[in-house]
Design a protein around this motif. Structure first.
Motif, PDB file in Angstrom:
ATOM      1  N   TYR A 509       0.836  -1.206   0.000  1.00 49.62           N
ATOM      2  CA  TYR A 509       0.000   0.000   0.000  1.00 49.62           C
ATOM      3  C   TYR A 509       0.865   1.248   0.000  1.00 49.62           C
ATOM      4  CZ  TYR A 509      -4.329  -2.589   0.979  1.00 49.62           C
ATOM      5  OH  TYR A 509      -5.411  -3.421   0.900  1.00 49.62           O
ATOM      6  N   LYS A 510       0.329   2.309  -0.581  1.00 52.96           N
ATOM      7  CA  LYS A 510       0.959   3.628  -0.514  1.00 52.96           C
ATOM      8  C   LYS A 510       0.295   4.350   0.663  1.00 52.96           C
ATOM      9  CE  LYS A 510       2.054   3.930  -5.442  1.00 52.96           C
ATOM     10  NZ  LYS A 510       1.663   2.540  -5.770  1.00 52.96           N
ATOM     11  N   VAL A 511       0.956   4.307   1.801  1.00 53.45           N
ATOM     12  CA  VAL A 511       0.337   4.694   3.075  1.00 53.45           C
ATOM     13  C   VAL A 511       0.611   6.160   3.399  1.00 53.45           C
ATOM     14  CG1 VAL A 511       0.169   4.160   5.537  1.00 53.45           C
ATOM     15  CG2 VAL A 511       0.645   2.332   3.887  1.00 53.45           C
ATOM     16  N   GLY A 512      -0.411   6.828   3.877  1.00 51.40           N
ATOM     17  CA  GLY A 512      -0.260   8.140   4.490  1.00 51.40           C
ATOM     18  C   GLY A 512      -0.617   7.997   5.957  1.00 51.40           C
ATOM     19  N   PHE A 513       0.212   8.562   6.855  1.00 54.90           N
ATOM     20  CA  PHE A 513      -0.121   8.444   8.275  1.00 54.90           C
ATOM     21  C   PHE A 513       0.265   9.708   9.035  1.00 54.90           C
ATOM     22  CE2 PHE A 513       4.080   6.520   7.811  1.00 54.90           C
ATOM     23  CZ  PHE A 513       4.802   6.919   8.940  1.00 54.90           C
ATOM     24  N   THR A 514      -0.428   9.901  10.161  1.00 52.81           N
ATOM     25  CA  THR A 514      -0.195  11.079  11.003  1.00 52.81           C
ATOM     26  C   THR A 514       0.222  10.621  12.393  1.00 52.81           C
ATOM     27  OG1 THR A 514      -2.506  11.181  11.747  1.00 52.81           O
ATOM     28  CG2 THR A 514      -1.936  12.401   9.753  1.00 52.81           C
ATOM     29  N   THR A 515       1.137  11.380  13.015  1.00 51.30           N
ATOM     30  CA  THR A 515       1.606  11.051  14.359  1.00 51.30           C
ATOM     31  C   THR A 515       1.876  12.336  15.136  1.00 51.30           C
ATOM     32  OG1 THR A 515       3.973  11.096  13.840  1.00 51.30           O
ATOM     33  CG2 THR A 515       2.804   9.044  13.376  1.00 51.30           C
ATOM     34  N   THR A 516       2.338  12.158  16.382  1.00 49.52           N
ATOM     35  CA  THR A 516       2.687  13.321  17.191  1.00 49.52           C
ATOM     36  C   THR A 516       3.961  13.997  16.705  1.00 49.52           C
ATOM     37  OG1 THR A 516       3.776  11.819  18.732  1.00 49.52           O
ATOM     38  CG2 THR A 516       1.571  12.553  19.308  1.00 49.52           C
TER      39      THR A 516
END
Length: 890
Positions: A509-516
């Motif tokens: 997958y071509k993943v987009g993610f958000t974190t602190t």
């Protein structure tokens, strides 16, 4: 009364999962806490006089007039303000209807919550409602109509137009999410790689060449004429001197319009004199460099709408007009027409009020009239030169009357120009006969045609013309979203998020993610900082390269504006522990759990909430969920897990040293705990609580077990993959670890890891967080005294409304209460604290840095690590070399 804060919710939120558009106003009613409405003389009477329509408000009485009864019996002013905010929006043409008022727990301070349609209108309504309530209390007059008109104007400036709005509504009816991309009419439908865009009624599928052609009236006429489509005779010019020649050649009546005009701008029709023609030319020249002068075709004004090259609607348009009665003036007739309840300001109703503007005054002057003139009985006067609904015109649906030839012609025109959404303007006696036989003609072909005349005609059957647009953009079976996994909890959110993203990346997958620590698109950081709110979530969902989203959702963002998405496929809750209590009126663990519960409550019915069965508050979130539930537990004998699996449920557990999936009575072993790098060979037991839900989310997303195992084995805790999460650095004589632990639960987890770490002395660099309760900061000092042999107290970069000395005093209090003999040193600068610890590190020591600005800490440590390391390559170190290599020397 004092407004403390106003927040606008834009997604599933603490107050409602289903009502995404809410205003939350924190209001201090001051002394009115002691004066409910029955104690304020004349308040009820003044309220009913100002808002007679509030009789419709049922309130908790659940009957007409119920709210007025509550006011007479006595209710608090915050409750009244809630109802005023709703009613003034209704009076301004935005009927919303949901509201509630709740105490914050602080005396006299309330949350006044109510729904809105346009955010800026909702915020205005909140402020206005407080001022209106104060005026009613004081018995002072208040210009209510001025506020209502202001709200109408804000709405017209901010809202989507009726055409765009109808497409968005149709998308929402089908479960297709949308994001508004600017403050105008550019809207994204769907998420990530499956997004489509619309701007008014121009779609991402619409040909740019076709739009340019339709905007160029000269080219359009040329192409239609070449295809034997009946068009009016005319000439195109940019020189005013050519007008007289055109009049002689074409004869009256004429129509003059700009070549690049649309929506009737700059057009003048039914010109009967040379003076009118010259004036019309000058008007058109303001819009376009070149002007069309053509024969005015008599008949009725029709609009044919073609979508995806099929005729879907037809309307007969009539310019704004009044009919005389021999008594009323033209101005009075306009007022009478505008009193029709179907007419309103701008696009708020199916018809727009007629405005007497410069165009109207010119028409009156040309006819020798003024607004004070009286028309004869049944005399009709058109007040506008064009039939646009936005200027007060009317529309009659005639779709079912269109002759088959005219249907064929319209669909052919759309193909000739190449417009997949096409509005064709025709002047003809009627459409029941072919226009090539009854003297009709095609006047224009329009890109971005308005839908209002079709979705809300003055007469005839409304047509859902947005439906074929969505059918065209998303044919049946087309994907509209991307998978979304949302992660929340007190501790472990970021590590879980990163591990889930790594699992999905492993399978392609071509993943987009958000974190602190930032927003990542395909493992590349796009934005740095705490990116766990709704804006960051939208950043990922708007990215056209992303086909899988993993979104960390923190308490702050949920309380500030709600989630940045409507629904998710999987919602993970890691745990609920004491942190941030006392902020944003969240005072207890139960309050905090209610905030975190927004994530599992937003899961789609066919999706899964993944909940921690070892945490009572998280486990309790399963009650009332509309989705499926899967659990994880560190104890395979947890009775909750046993019961769940006996009933055919799915869970992830630790059993016999393995991370395993339990599917009913079957067990699927994924990997040994000690073989998973994230556990530090099993020493970091608390990391298992992050691994279990990540593994479970992969399994529920149909990732093969061997791929999950590979992802676990390749997810190495490091500054690259897990910045600030147990990043371990081996120096020659000592070790350094950086971790983001900043609350009691985080310190306790670190303490258990340090117990298993064979090192001495254990040095801790710690700080208190300014926006926590005193007892929380003291607790960190107490725990630090239990965990470390030596302590360095630093200061966070952001003190969060406290002084550094105050925070340090509380930390010291905790240390000295627990162990007055433990050595500690105060070095406020984190950089200087790290430098001191490393320069004075003893052989065999283990330094733990609890950092709030992780990138800065990591950069500093890497610098010292480079200085500590030595690299030298001798020629004899080179494998398989024979003899002397000249370039290296001897």
């Amino acid at each position: 009364m004092k407004i403390i804060e106003i927040r606008a919710m834009r997604g599933p939120n603490y107050w409602s999962i289903w009502r995404h558009k809410l205003i939350v106003m924190k209001l201090d009613i001051g002394g009115y806490e002691e004066r409910p409405t029955d104690k304020i003389d004349g308040f009820s009477e003044r309220l009913e006089k100002m808002f007679p329509s509030m009789y419709e408000h049922r309130c908790s009485e659940n009957c007409l007039g119920g709210f007025f009864s509550r006011v007479k019996e006595g209710t608090w002013i915050g409750h009244v303000i809630e109802h005023i905010a709703l009613e003034i929006q209704t009076l301004a043409g935005m009927d919303t209807g949901f509201g509630r008022t709740r105490s914050t727990g602080e005396r006299g301070v309330y949350h006044v919550v109510f729904s809105y349609m346009e955010e800026k209108v909702g915020i205005f309504a909140a402020r206005s409602a407080v001022k209106i309530a104060q005026a009613l209390v004081d018995g002072h007059p208040y210009n209510l109509e001025e506020d209502i008109q202001t709200m109408r104007e804000i709405r017209e400036e901010e809202r989507l137009g009726p055409s765009t709005g109808s497409i968005v509504q149709e998308a929402m009816n089908r479960g297709i999410p949308y994001i508004r991309l600017n403050r105008h009419s550019l809207v994204m439908l769907g998420y990530g790689v499956n997004q489509k865009r619309i701007q008014a009624t121009v779609c991402s599928s619409t040909s740019n060449i076709a739009v340019d052609l339709a905007c160029d009236k000269e080219e359009t006429k040329s192409m239609l004429e070449a295809a034997s489509i009946p068009i009016p005779k005319g000439i195109i010019t940019s020189i005013e001197e050519d007008v007289e020649g055109a009049v002689k050649k074409l004869g009256f009546p004429l129509v003059i319009k700009p070549v690049n005009g649309n929506h009737g701008r700059g057009a003048t029709i039914n010109i009967k004199t040379l003076e009118q023609a010259i004036e019309g030319f000058q008007v058109a020249k303001k819009i376009s460099r070149t002007v069309i002068i053509e024969k005015f075709v008599t008949g009725f004004d029709y609009r044919l709408l073609v979508i995806n090259y099929k005729l879907v609607a037809a309307a007969k348009r009539t310019p704004a007009a009044v009919t005389g009665d021999g008594k009323l003036t033209i101005g009075e007739l306009v007022e009478k027409v505008n009193s029709d309840p179907r007419r309103g300001y701008g696009h708020e109703k199916e018809l727009t009020s007629i405005k007497i503007d410069e165009m109207t005054l010119n028409i009156l002057r040309d006819n020798g009239l003024t607004i004070d003139s009286i028309l004869g009985k049944d005399e009709v006067l058109h007040l506008k030169a064009t039939a646009n609904l936005s200027t007060g015109g009317t529309a009659t649906d005639v779709t079912d009357m269109v002759h088959p030839y005219n249907v064929f012609m319209a669909e052919r025109i759309a193909r000739i120009i190449g417009l997949d959404i096409c509005g064709i303007d025709i002047m003809a006696p009627d459409l029941t006969n072919p226009i090539n036989e009854n003297g009709g003609a095609v006047l224009e072909v329009n890109a971005g045609p308005g839908f209002r005349m079709h979705i809300a005609p003055t007469e005839g059957l409304p047509r859902n013309v947005a439906e074929p647009v969505i059918d065209m953009l998303y044919p049946p079976g087309s994907p509209v979203k991307i998978p979304i996994i949302a992660v929340t909890g007190t501790n472990g959110k970021t590590t879980t998020t990163r591990l889930v993203a790594h699992i999905m990346k492993t399978v392609g997958y071509k993943v987009g993610f958000t974190t602190t620590d930032g927003i990542y698109i395909q493992n590349r950081m796009m934005e740095q900082g705490d990116c766990t709110g709704p804006v960051s979530a939208e950043f990922v969902l708007k990215d056209p390269t992303v086909d899988f989203a993993v979104l960390e959702c923190a308490r702050g963002g949920i309380l500030r504006a709600g989630l940045g998405f409507h629904n998710c496929d999987i919602g993970i809750v890691t745990n609920v522990a004491e942190d941030h209590l006392g902020l944003k009126d969240i005072h207890t663990l139960e309050d905090l759990a209610r905030v975190k519960a927004v994530v599992p409550e937003s899961v789609l019915p066919e999706g899964y909430a993944i909940l921690n069965a070892d945490d009572d508050l998280v486990y309790a979130m399963a009650r009332g969920l509309d989705c499926k539930v899967a659990y994880f537990s560190m104890d395979e004998n947890n009775p909750r897990i046993k019961k769940h699996c006996r009933n055919g449920g799915i869970a992830a557990v630790v059993e016999d040293g393995y991370i395993s999936i339990c599917k009913g009575t079957w067990k699927i072993r994924i990997e040994k705990v000690v073989n998973i790098p994230l556990t530090f060979s099993g020493k970091a037991i608390f990391m298992i609580q992050n691994i279990l839900p990540a593994v479970l989310s992969g399994f529920l997303s149909n990732v093969k077990t061997e791929d999950i195992r590979l992802a676990l084995e390749t997810f190495i805790p490091s500054p690259t993959q897990t910045p600030g999460r147990m990043n371990l650095f081996q120096f020659k004589k000592f070790q350094v670890m950086v971790d983001y632990a900043h609350n009691t639960a985080g310190f306790q987890a670190l303490a258990k890891f340090l117990e298993k770490t064979d090192a001495k002395p254990k040095v801790g660099i710690i700080a208190g967080v300014g926006d926590r309760r005193d007892e929380d900061i003291v607790s960190l000092g107490t725990l630090a005294a239990q965990m470390f042999d030596e302590i360095i107290i630093r200061q966070d970069k952001n003190l969060r409304n406290r002084t550094g000395d105050e925070i340090i005093r509380l930390i010291v209090k905790g240390i000295e209460t627990e162990n007055a003999a433990i050595p500690y040193k105060i070095i406020p600068s984190e950089a200087e604290a790290i430098q001191y610890a490393i320069k004075h590190a003893k052989k065999g020591s283990f330094i733990t840095i609890c950092s709030d600005v992780v990138p800065d800490a990591l950069n500093a440590i890497m610098k010292y690590k480079e200085e500590d390391a030595e690299f030298e390559m001798l020629i004899e170190d080179i494998p398989n070399q024979h003899g002397t290599i000249p370039s290296l020397g001897k």
